[in-house]
Design an enzyme around this catalytic site. Structure first.
Site: not given
Ligand SMILES: *[C@@H]1O[C@H](CO)[C@@H](O)[C@H](O)[C@H]1NC(C)=O
Ligand SMILES: *[C@@H]1O[C@H](CO)[C@@H](O)[C@H](O)[C@H]1NC(C)=O
Length: 728
Positions: A331, A675
């Site tokens: 983020d 993943d």
């Protein structure tokens, strides 16, 4: 005067009861959903209005080719009207528009739509191009377009198209470029080139960046609100335009560049040792990861070509410059608590193992790496008893999936003060600065002494006004809530003591000593770091006992669960972070003479698990089968200036850019791992995950240089199983 008519296409003629068309919802996610409404036009219209109805209320609606008007029925209905460019719809046309709805939670409503059209006015002339040629040519010269940054090199992923002319009415015309799509095209740039200069070009399914050559060339990019075209489809970019001069017949050609592919890659660093894994490459790439996390104005020697300047408006309440630092994880919040912890740990690694960094050719790089957050942390200390500890709001930030360079959301800043204290973050910031002082004192005396004087002030501040910062800064709670500040009181004091030799700091650290076995080591807990530094600095037996007790608890047979393949599994959230941090501390303890053979062997196995011993690499861009889709916004986005959006999070392929050197959260308790980009528990990356990991790699490299590495001393079998030797 025009009046609204009920369109025959979808409404029962001459009644108020319109028949609704079903609107398919093509995707939904946390906080939103998307869909596309299409109408077959069966009546001429000069303007239209659509009522979109949802099975549940939503907060807001975005439509990119129409205006969103009233919100009715508490959010279950929205009125959408035409834009100027698509007001005229002809019989036989199909009118479509895509939309994105925003709401709370993962909403997946059903939707219906009705359309009402305005009949063409009777007074106006006919439609079509019949009288276009009778006007005298009018020239509308065009000013320069907006300046844009450098564009990516065209490369190999190009497709071209010739314009199809839809209609022409005097100077106005409609054209389409249809590109056959052969590969996933998550984002694109298209250059449109025309024979005639244009004064205007409007496009619905893409965005105009700028125009060049007096209006003959137009640079177009994808929009961020939709997934790019998939192989086997055709991308039809339809536009309306106006010719500047005489209304000659326009022709055009275009080149489309796929920006969903970033060909950038780096070569592995030279492997100087004969160890199982290339530690030089890991040090090199881990530093690259920190470089990819940089916020602010990037220096000229930036090594990450897909990164640019970002968050240049970050500031404090009085306008203080708070640009710089690192984005925390996947983020774009700058959380100073984990940032300063990571800085302390990386700097510690350099202070202990400069030989490793030097041998790997990374000494100046690691110094640049830690200097970046240190300069930011200095800016954050705006007054003796005032420290900014966060820029960006987690809630707002996490609602955005895009690159830091394109962020436009507000980024509030948060501080601690005497009345809103935060001993933990003040002490951790002081620790980072004191460590920075030690690293820079012989290299940049001015910078170093500035760090030290801020570190001393912050120590006084954190010591005098005691409290947990996450009680003062509620925006940090929920993301990085501090469990306790007593460990940071000791930790900050130990770093100040190392920088000053002033015994008042050591005395405070000894007062705060916690002999209990460490739960783990992270941005929040420094217990083992304190036990270790207290032992190294005093050689008192009780501190050594505390270190040994911690590792009894961590070794096989102790309190920690092990995965079948041998990872010490502290928590399902970022398991590799705890294992790496504890491995780092074990390597430092071994160097201090505590159970060196066993601690080195165990620590090496923990680190090698992540490098490939488990059957795969957990470090992006390193080793066998590394993670390709980490939960990380910037690296998942197409090459700038292509626009990004939540489509990039959901895209099936690997991240567009390789986020070299990032350690992902790691496996579950049975070595299970997928993943997947939306899996932030196992597949996010963070500045604090890489910190202890990097220092542990430097420690292992140092052992190799000293010929003390487990592979050189004959105790390198993994998983480690000789726990009884130190536990029993
Ligand atoms: C598009 O045009 C710009 C400006 O002339 C140029 O720099 C860029 O390389 C072109 N891209 C392609 C794909 O042709
Ligand atoms: C913080 O840690 C200290 C020492 O380990 C302990 O005495 C104290 O109760 C803890 N405080 C909180 C709030 O957990």
């Amino acid at each position: 005067m025009m009046r609204w008519l009920l369109s025959l296409a979808v409404c029962v003629a001459a009644t108020h009861l319109c028949l609704a068309v079903d609107v398919p919802i093509s995707g939904h996610w946390q906080g939103g959903f998307q869909g596309k409404a299409c109408f077959d036009i069966k009546q001429e219209m000069q303007g239209w209005k659509v009522h979109l109805k949802f099975s549940q209320p939503i907060n807001s609606l975005e439509v990119f080719v129409a205006n969103v008007g009233q919100k009715l029925s508490g959010g279950k209905e929205f009125v959408v009207t035409n834009k100027d460019f698509n007001k005229n719809e002809h019989v036989g046309d199909q009118l479509c528009f895509e939309f994105i709805g925003h709401g709370n939670g993962d909403i997946h409503p059903t939707a219906t739509a009705t359309i009402e059209g305005t009949a063409p006015s009777t007074s106006g002339g006919g439609s079509g191009g019949s009288h276009g040629g009778t006007h005298a040519p009018v020239t509308h010269p065009l000013g320069p377009g907006p300046t844009i940054g450098p564009l990516p090199k065209p490369g190999n992923h190009l497709t071209s198209a010739t314009m199809t002319l839809g209609y022409q009415n005097g100077n106005s015309f409609e054209g389409t470029f249809s590109f056959p799509i052969k590969e996933h095209t998550m984002g694109y740039l298209a250059n449109f080139t025309f024979n005639e200069p244009l004064s205007k070009l409007e496009i619905y399914d893409a965005a105009v960046l700028t125009h060049l050559n007096g209006g003959r060339k137009w640079i177009i990019v994808n929009k961020g609100d939709r997934a790019g075209p998939t192989p086997g489809t055709t991308l039809a970019l339809k536009f309306r335009a106006e010719i500047q001069g005489a209304p000659n017949k326009p022709t055009g050609h275009a080149v489309l560049q796929n920006l969903g592919i970033d060909p950038w890659s780096v070569q592995p660093a030279h492997d100087g040792d004969h160890s199982k894994y290339n530690y030089n490459d890991l040090l090199y790439k881990s530093i690259l990861f920190y470089e990819a996390q940089r916020s602010g104005k990037l220096p000229n020697n930036n090594h990450i070509p897909w990164r640019g300047d970002s968050a240049l408006g970050d500031k404090g309440a009085k306008g203080e410059d708070l640009t710089g630092g690192w984005y925390d994880a996947g983020d774009h919040v700058k959380f100073n608590f984990p940032m300063s912890y990571s800085t302390t740990i990386l700097t510690w690694g350099y202070l202990l193992y400069p030989d490793a960094y030097r041998a790997a050719g990374q000494e100046s790089k690691i110094l640049d790496c830690v200097r970046w957050p240190l300069e930011y942390l200095l800016k954050c200390h705006t007054a003796p008893e005032e420290l900014y500890v966060q820029v960006g709001n987690g809630g707002i930030d996490h609602g955005y999936w895009g690159s830091p360079e394109a962020m436009t959301m507000s980024r509030p800043s948060y501080k601690i003060t005497a009345s809103n204290p935060g001993s933990d973050v003040a002490m951790e910031t002081a620790a980072a600065m004191a460590a920075g002082y030690l690293a820079f004192k012989n290299k940049d005396a001015h910078f170093a002494s500035n760090l030290l004087s801020h570190a001393k002030q912050l120590w006084e501040f954190g010591n005098k006004y005691r409290g947990k910062y996450s009680n003062s800064v509620t925006a940090a709670a929920g993301f990085y809530t501090s469990n306790n500040y007593t460990d940071e009181l000791a930790w900050g004091s130990l770093w100040l003591y190392q920088a000053t030799n002033d015994h008042k700091y050591l005395a405070e650290a000894e007062r705060q000593f916690d002999p209990e076995p460490a739960w783990g080591m992270s941005w929040d807990e420094k217990t083992i770091g304190n036990q270790l530094l207290l032992y190294k600095l005093t050689h008192k037996e009780k501190y050594k006992t505390a270190v040994i007790d911690t590792y009894k608890s961590w070794f096989p047979g102790g309190d920690i669960t092990y995965t079948p393949k041998g990872l010490a599994f502290r928590l399902e959230w970022a398991s590799l972070r705890y294992a790496s941090n504890m491995a780092m501390a074990a390597l430092i303890a071994a160097d201090a003479g505590i159970n060196p053979r066993e601690y080195r062997h165990w620590a090496m196995c923990q680190i090698h698990y992540a490098l490939g011993d488990s059957g795969r690499s957990f470090v992006v861009g390193f080793g066998h089968n590394p993670p390709k889709s980490p939960h990380h916004r910037g690296s998942s986005c197409p090459v700038l200036p292509a626009r990004c959006g939540s489509f990039a999070m959901r895209a099936p392929g690997p991240n567009v850019h390789t986020l070299y050197g990032a350690l992902v959260g790691g496996p579950g308790s049975s070595d299970d791992y997928k993943d997947e980009r939306d899996n932030y528990q196992n597949n996010e990356v963070a500045t604090d995950y890489n910190a202890g990991f990097t220092t542990a790699i430097a420690a292992l490299k140092h052992l190799y240089i000293k010929k003390l590495h487990p592979e050189q001393t004959g105790s390198a079998h993994c998983p480690y199983s000789a726990g009884h030797a130190v536990v029993g």
